[in-house]
Design a protein around this motif. Structure first.
Motif, PDB file in Angstrom:
ATOM      1  N   THR A  46       4.331   0.659  -6.501  1.00 42.20           N
ATOM      2  CA  THR A  46       5.026   2.170  -6.084  1.00 42.20           C
ATOM      3  C   THR A  46       3.428   3.112  -5.774  1.00 42.20           C
ATOM      4  O   THR A  46       3.798   3.909  -5.477  1.00 42.20           O
ATOM      5  CB  THR A  46       5.310   2.753  -7.366  1.00 42.20           C
ATOM      6  N   GLY A  47       2.555   2.523  -5.273  1.00 42.13           N
ATOM      7  CA  GLY A  47       1.907   3.084  -4.733  1.00 42.13           C
ATOM      8  C   GLY A  47       1.831   3.539  -3.448  1.00 42.13           C
ATOM      9  O   GLY A  47       1.003   4.661  -3.035  1.00 42.13           O
ATOM     10  N   GLY A  48       2.803   2.848  -2.322  1.00 49.13           N
ATOM     11  CA  GLY A  48       3.467   3.467  -1.263  1.00 49.13           C
ATOM     12  C   GLY A  48       1.750   3.095  -0.099  1.00 49.13           C
ATOM     13  O   GLY A  48       0.500   3.121  -0.645  1.00 49.13           O
ATOM     14  N   LEU A  49       2.456   3.547   1.336  1.00 46.94           N
ATOM     15  CA  LEU A  49       1.686   2.739   1.751  1.00 46.94           C
ATOM     16  C   LEU A  49       1.377   2.892   3.592  1.00 46.94           C
ATOM     17  O   LEU A  49       0.245   3.253   3.220  1.00 46.94           O
ATOM     18  CB  LEU A  49       2.368   1.216   2.564  1.00 46.94           C
ATOM     19  N   ARG A  50       1.117   4.441   3.103  1.00 40.92           N
ATOM     20  CA  ARG A  50       1.099   5.814   4.043  1.00 40.92           C
ATOM     21  C   ARG A  50      -0.128   5.750   3.822  1.00 40.92           C
ATOM     22  O   ARG A  50      -1.260   6.170   4.479  1.00 40.92           O
ATOM     23  CB  ARG A  50       1.315   6.942   3.978  1.00 40.92           C
ATOM     24  N   HIS A  51      -0.898   5.849   2.405  1.00 35.42           N
ATOM     25  CA  HIS A  51      -2.332   6.030   1.918  1.00 35.42           C
ATOM     26  C   HIS A  51      -3.881   4.821   1.887  1.00 35.42           C
ATOM     27  O   HIS A  51      -4.542   5.195   0.883  1.00 35.42           O
ATOM     28  CB  HIS A  51      -2.365   6.837   0.663  1.00 35.42           C
ATOM     29  N   GLN A  52      -2.704   4.336   2.669  1.00 35.71           N
ATOM     30  CA  GLN A  52      -3.624   2.285   2.354  1.00 35.71           C
ATOM     31  C   GLN A  52      -4.688   2.175   2.596  1.00 35.71           C
ATOM     32  O   GLN A  52      -4.252   2.715   3.566  1.00 35.71           O
ATOM     33  CB  GLN A  52      -2.898   1.426   1.559  1.00 35.71           C
ATOM     34  N   VAL A  53      -5.518   1.968   2.094  1.00 36.57           N
ATOM     35  CA  VAL A  53      -7.032   1.930   3.384  1.00 36.57           C
ATOM     36  C   VAL A  53      -6.820   0.625   3.888  1.00 36.57           C
ATOM     37  O   VAL A  53      -6.396  -0.364   3.090  1.00 36.57           O
ATOM     38  CB  VAL A  53      -8.364   2.697   2.269  1.00 36.57           C
ATOM     39  N   LEU A  94      -0.579  -2.988  13.138  1.00 40.43           N
ATOM     40  CA  LEU A  94       0.845  -1.855  11.859  1.00 40.43           C
ATOM     41  C   LEU A  94       0.577  -3.476  10.347  1.00 40.43           C
ATOM     42  O   LEU A  94       1.656  -4.105   9.880  1.00 40.43           O
ATOM     43  CB  LEU A  94       2.083  -2.431  12.534  1.00 40.43           C
ATOM     44  N   GLY A  95      -0.922  -3.879  10.924  1.00 42.26           N
ATOM     45  CA  GLY A  95      -0.947  -5.087   9.505  1.00 42.26           C
ATOM     46  C   GLY A  95      -0.504  -6.705  10.359  1.00 42.26           C
ATOM     47  O   GLY A  95      -0.543  -7.102   9.056  1.00 42.26           O
ATOM     48  N   SER A 146       6.856  -2.677  11.855  1.00 41.40           N
ATOM     49  CA  SER A 146       6.735  -3.600  11.624  1.00 41.40           C
ATOM     50  C   SER A 146       7.636  -5.082  11.987  1.00 41.40           C
ATOM     51  O   SER A 146       8.712  -4.464  11.404  1.00 41.40           O
ATOM     52  CB  SER A 146       5.887  -3.738  10.460  1.00 41.40           C
ATOM     53  N   PRO A 147       7.548  -6.152  12.514  1.00 41.71           N
ATOM     54  CA  PRO A 147       8.544  -7.279  12.213  1.00 41.71           C
ATOM     55  C   PRO A 147       8.696  -7.653  10.476  1.00 41.71           C
ATOM     56  O   PRO A 147       9.731  -8.155  10.435  1.00 41.71           O
ATOM     57  CB  PRO A 147       7.884  -8.274  12.005  1.00 41.71           C
ATOM     58  N   SER A 378      -0.007  -3.989   4.436  1.00 36.98           N
ATOM     59  CA  SER A 378       1.790  -3.880   4.697  1.00 36.98           C
ATOM     60  C   SER A 378       1.714  -5.227   4.077  1.00 36.98           C
ATOM     61  O   SER A 378       1.551  -6.548   3.312  1.00 36.98           O
ATOM     62  CB  SER A 378       1.605  -4.289   5.592  1.00 36.98           C
ATOM     63  N   PHE A 379       3.246  -5.330   4.004  1.00 36.18           N
ATOM     64  CA  PHE A 379       4.110  -6.294   3.410  1.00 36.18           C
ATOM     65  C   PHE A 379       4.535  -7.233   4.906  1.00 36.18           C
ATOM     66  O   PHE A 379       4.275  -6.484   5.513  1.00 36.18           O
ATOM     67  CB  PHE A 379       5.298  -5.770   2.818  1.00 36.18           C
TER      68      PHE A 379
END
Length: 379
Positions: A46-53, A94-95, A146-147, A378-379
């Motif tokens: 639930t943390g969201g990916l937009r703000h991940q370091v 993109l990860g 992202s694939p 990213s996942f």
């Protein structure tokens, strides 16, 4: 001792949902098999990916399979087995890691998850150039999406300085060459459904690839006033094309000669970053050039072999700053890796000398100073 693996699954899932950092979320899943099952469902994050370091992928000895990731959040190094990166040139977007082998075989790898590697078609279009074409001729690799999130994505590659090619995995069995002007292309970006390129003379190219048989790149803008082009290019040693949700930006990096009097190498590749200048060149409606003096709550990440990107307000990264990885050979006692503060122009180096000494020695070559990558969680 408590047997954490026997916790009720509902409780484990509840704990997983409390993780606000993707880094912690992935570590949580490594505790045991039952905990990992709760992290297999990305909806539990639930943390969201937009703000991940992002992580920093540290260099390695050429033949070693274990790669090391430096966490800006924790200030520590993680080890991960990535045997498919051995003897490969690596890019990131993109990860995902994009590996390029001799002969231009490209594979997509996800370093933080267990996705199956994606081997891209072999580029038959450049068979006649193969005796000249080695992996070091690849300049940049950019993905449209992202694939992990879609099967409908495009991979764009710049190679041999002024050539572009793309492929659509799953839709085409080959690469398609893009007709380009005879000019050097130094960076790529994907913005609002189209690929853009930045040339050495500060022009923006737009790639029209809707019809693969007529794929071409044309100049759409001179992003810096002509009277300033020579001044900027003469003094800057790196240029970047960066997209955000609203705009396209061009960033110029400037380097200074090392101040150490005992160091007499005068080549520009041995200089260290001194400052950056950021220009907004497209606002979603029109092309113009305006210098940006303040990034607000955003943080900008620049990389030569990584896709450059912004992240929004974050409690770990410093706002109104540029984090940069310049993969050029400098000195054994310094790495051109740091944080540029837009407000006062100061530079804070990301790694101290003791850290550099440790990983310089472990890499057994000067690759520490050339091969860092940003890896977006990213996942």
């Amino acid at each position: 001792m408590a047997d954490w693996s026997n916790l009720p699954q509902d409780l484990v899932t509840c704990l997983a949902k409390r993780m606000t950092s993707l880094e912690d979320f992935l570590v949580f899943g490594g505790v045991c098999r039952s905990w990992r099952s709760s992290t297999m469902n990305k909806n539990n994050f639930t943390g969201g990916l937009r703000h991940q370091v992002p992580f920093v992928l540290l260099p390695k000895h050429y033949v070693v399979s274990v790669r090391k990731f430096y966490s800006l959040t924790k200030g520590r190094v993680y080890k991960l087995k990535l045997p498919r990166t051995r003897r490969k040139l690596c890019f990131s977007c993109l990860g995902w890691l994009v590996t390029v082998s001799e002969g231009f075989t490209i594979t997509l790898l996800h370093p933080l998850n267990h996705h199956a590697p994606i081997k891209l078609p072999h580029p038959q279009i450049i068979k006649t150039d193969m005796r000249y074409f080695k992996n070091l001729n690849v300049e940049k690799v950019v993905l449209s999406s992202s694939p992990s999130s879609t099967l409908d994505y495009t991979v764009m590659v710049s190679y041999k300085a002024c050539s572009l090619a793309f492929c659509r995995p799953g839709q085409s069995e080959n690469w398609t060459q893009v007709l380009t002007p005879l000019t050097l292309i130094i960076d790529l970006a994907y913005y609002k459904g189209q690929f853009y390129g930045l040339t050495t003379d500060c022009k923006i190219l737009i790639c029209d690839i809707k019809n693969p048989k007529q794929a071409k790149a044309t100049v759409v803008a001179q992003v810096v006033p002509r009277e300033q082009v020579d001044i900027l290019l003469w003094n800057s040693k790196a240029q970047y094309l960066v997209e955000s949700a609203e705009s396209l930006f061009v960033v110029f990096g400037f380097r200074n000669k090392p101040q150490d009097p005992s160091y007499d190498d005068t080549t520009s590749a041995c200089w260290l970053t001194a400052k950056f200048r950021v220009f907004e060149v497209y606002n979603g409606n029109s092309w113009s050039t305006s210098e940006v003096k303040n990034l607000g709550v955003r943080t900008l990440f620049l990389g030569d072999k990584s896709r450059s990107f912004f992240i929004e307000e974050n409690t770990v990264c410093k706002p109104n700053c540029i984090y940069f990885l310049n993969n050029y050979f400098v000195r054994r006692d310094a790495a051109d890796i740091g944080i540029f503060h837009m407000e006062d122009g100061n530079i804070e180096w990301l790694f101290d000398k003791s850290f550099i000494d440790i990983y310089f020695k472990e890499s057994k070559s000067n690759s520490f100073l050339r091969s860092h990558l940003w890896i977006q969680p990213s996942f």
